[in-house]
Write a protein that holds these residues in place. Structure first.
Motif, PDB file in Angstrom:
ATOM      1  N   ARG A   1       0.822  -1.203   0.000  1.00 37.99           N
ATOM      2  CA  ARG A   1       0.000   0.000   0.000  1.00 37.99           C
ATOM      3  C   ARG A   1       0.863   1.262   0.000  1.00 37.99           C
ATOM      4  NH1 ARG A   1      -2.948   0.134   5.029  1.00 37.99           N
ATOM      5  NH2 ARG A   1      -1.307   1.470   5.749  1.00 37.99           N
TER       6      ARG A   1
ATOM      7  N   THR B   1       1.198  12.528   2.018  1.00 37.10           N
ATOM      8  CA  THR B   1       0.627  11.183   2.109  1.00 37.10           C
ATOM      9  C   THR B   1      -0.685  11.104   1.345  1.00 37.10           C
ATOM     10  OG1 THR B   1       0.095   9.398   3.665  1.00 37.10           O
ATOM     11  CG2 THR B   1      -0.656  11.611   4.253  1.00 37.10           C
ATOM     12  N   GLY B   2      -1.085   9.896   1.056  1.00 37.65           N
ATOM     13  CA  GLY B   2      -2.357   9.685   0.387  1.00 37.65           C
ATOM     14  C   GLY B   2      -3.515  10.022   1.309  1.00 37.65           C
ATOM     15  N   GLN B   3      -4.586  10.554   0.728  1.00 38.77           N
ATOM     16  CA  GLN B   3      -5.759  10.893   1.534  1.00 38.77           C
ATOM     17  C   GLN B   3      -6.440   9.655   2.095  1.00 38.77           C
ATOM     18  OE1 GLN B   3      -8.304  13.545  -0.676  1.00 38.77           O
ATOM     19  NE2 GLN B   3      -6.623  14.966  -1.060  1.00 38.77           N
ATOM     20  N   ASP B   4      -6.094   8.480   1.577  1.00 41.28           N
ATOM     21  CA  ASP B   4      -6.671   7.232   2.077  1.00 41.28           C
ATOM     22  C   ASP B   4      -5.767   6.536   3.099  1.00 41.28           C
ATOM     23  OD1 ASP B   4      -4.668   6.542   0.312  1.00 41.28           O
ATOM     24  OD2 ASP B   4      -5.793   4.931  -0.653  1.00 41.28           O
ATOM     25  N   ASN B   5      -4.664   7.182   3.489  1.00 41.06           N
ATOM     26  CA  ASN B   5      -3.740   6.590   4.453  1.00 41.06           C
ATOM     27  C   ASN B   5      -4.212   6.920   5.873  1.00 41.06           C
ATOM     28  OD1 ASN B   5      -1.608   5.694   6.015  1.00 41.06           O
ATOM     29  ND2 ASN B   5      -0.018   6.579   4.706  1.00 41.06           N
ATOM     30  N   ALA B   6      -5.259   6.232   6.296  1.00 40.49           N
ATOM     31  CA  ALA B   6      -5.887   6.509   7.594  1.00 40.49           C
ATOM     32  C   ALA B   6      -4.914   6.394   8.774  1.00 40.49           C
ATOM     33  CB  ALA B   6      -7.097   5.604   7.804  1.00 40.49           C
TER      34      ALA B   6
ATOM     35  N   ARG C   1      -4.262  20.020  -0.301  1.00 40.17           N
ATOM     36  CA  ARG C   1      -4.623  18.810  -1.050  1.00 40.17           C
ATOM     37  C   ARG C   1      -4.038  18.878  -2.453  1.00 40.17           C
ATOM     38  NH1 ARG C   1      -9.335  15.783   1.218  1.00 40.17           N
ATOM     39  NH2 ARG C   1      -9.533  16.694   3.285  1.00 40.17           N
TER      40      ARG C   1
ATOM     41  N   GLY D   1      -5.124  13.017  -5.065  1.00 37.40           N
ATOM     42  CA  GLY D   1      -5.463  12.046  -4.026  1.00 37.40           C
ATOM     43  C   GLY D   1      -4.522  12.079  -2.842  1.00 37.40           C
ATOM     44  N   HIS D   2      -3.659  13.093  -2.795  1.00 36.74           N
ATOM     45  CA  HIS D   2      -2.687  13.214  -1.711  1.00 36.74           C
ATOM     46  C   HIS D   2      -2.907  14.505  -0.922  1.00 36.74           C
ATOM     47  CE1 HIS D   2      -0.790  10.230  -4.271  1.00 36.74           C
ATOM     48  NE2 HIS D   2      -0.134   9.840  -3.191  1.00 36.74           N
TER      49      HIS D   2
END
Length: 152
Positions: A3, A89-94, A110, A113-114
């Motif tokens: 990931r 970092t990616g916006q999906d990297n919770a 932003r 997607g980062h």
């Protein structure tokens, strides 16, 4: 690993570039070997700003390991004259976004997607540290500069 890097293993050129461009530490635990890596490197066109990279073994998330290592690296950067911590970092990297929220207030930009977040190093280092940070130099949690890529 997949990931974060798009593959299961870090390629040697990427690892060597990291070694040249940053200060870095690993954490290890008996029986597990290396469990985490943190790195900070100065941003070339932003005096006083350091870029943060942190990875913790997936099965050890939410145990304050990453937080302790980030605060350790932040104190090192602050002592070296830096004032701002930057993370891209990616916006999906919770997991990373959750860790950053706990570090303190951040400015956010932003980019597709980062997200780039910037935090004051004095803010990051002023909060109370988790228990791992206090034990960072304990023999069961060692910090060392990596010597080369894992070849196992």
């Amino acid at each position: 690993m997949h990931r974060r890097w798009g593959r299961l293993r870090i390629r040697r050129p990427d690892f060597e570039r990291l070694l040249r461009a940053s200060d870095h530490w690993t954490a290890s635990a008996p029986g597990d070997g290396v469990i985490a890596l943190v790195s900070i490197g100065r941003l070339q066109h932003s005096p006083g700003v350091v870029d943060l990279g942190v990875q913790v073994a997936d099965h050890l998330h939410r145990r304050s390991i990453g937080m302790g290592m980030v605060r350790f690296a932040a104190r090192h950067a602050l002592a070296g004259g830096a004032h701002t911590l930057s993370v891209y970092t990616g916006q999906d990297n919770a997991p990373m976004l959750g860790l950053l929220r706990r570090l303190g207030p951040a400015s956010t930009v932003r980019d597709g997607g980062h997200t780039e977040l910037r935090l004051s190093l004095s803010e990051v280092t002023s909060h109370s540290s988790p228990p791992f940070d206090e034990d960072f130099h304990d023999p069961s949690h060692t910090a060392r500069r990596p010597q080369g890529p894992d070849r196992s």
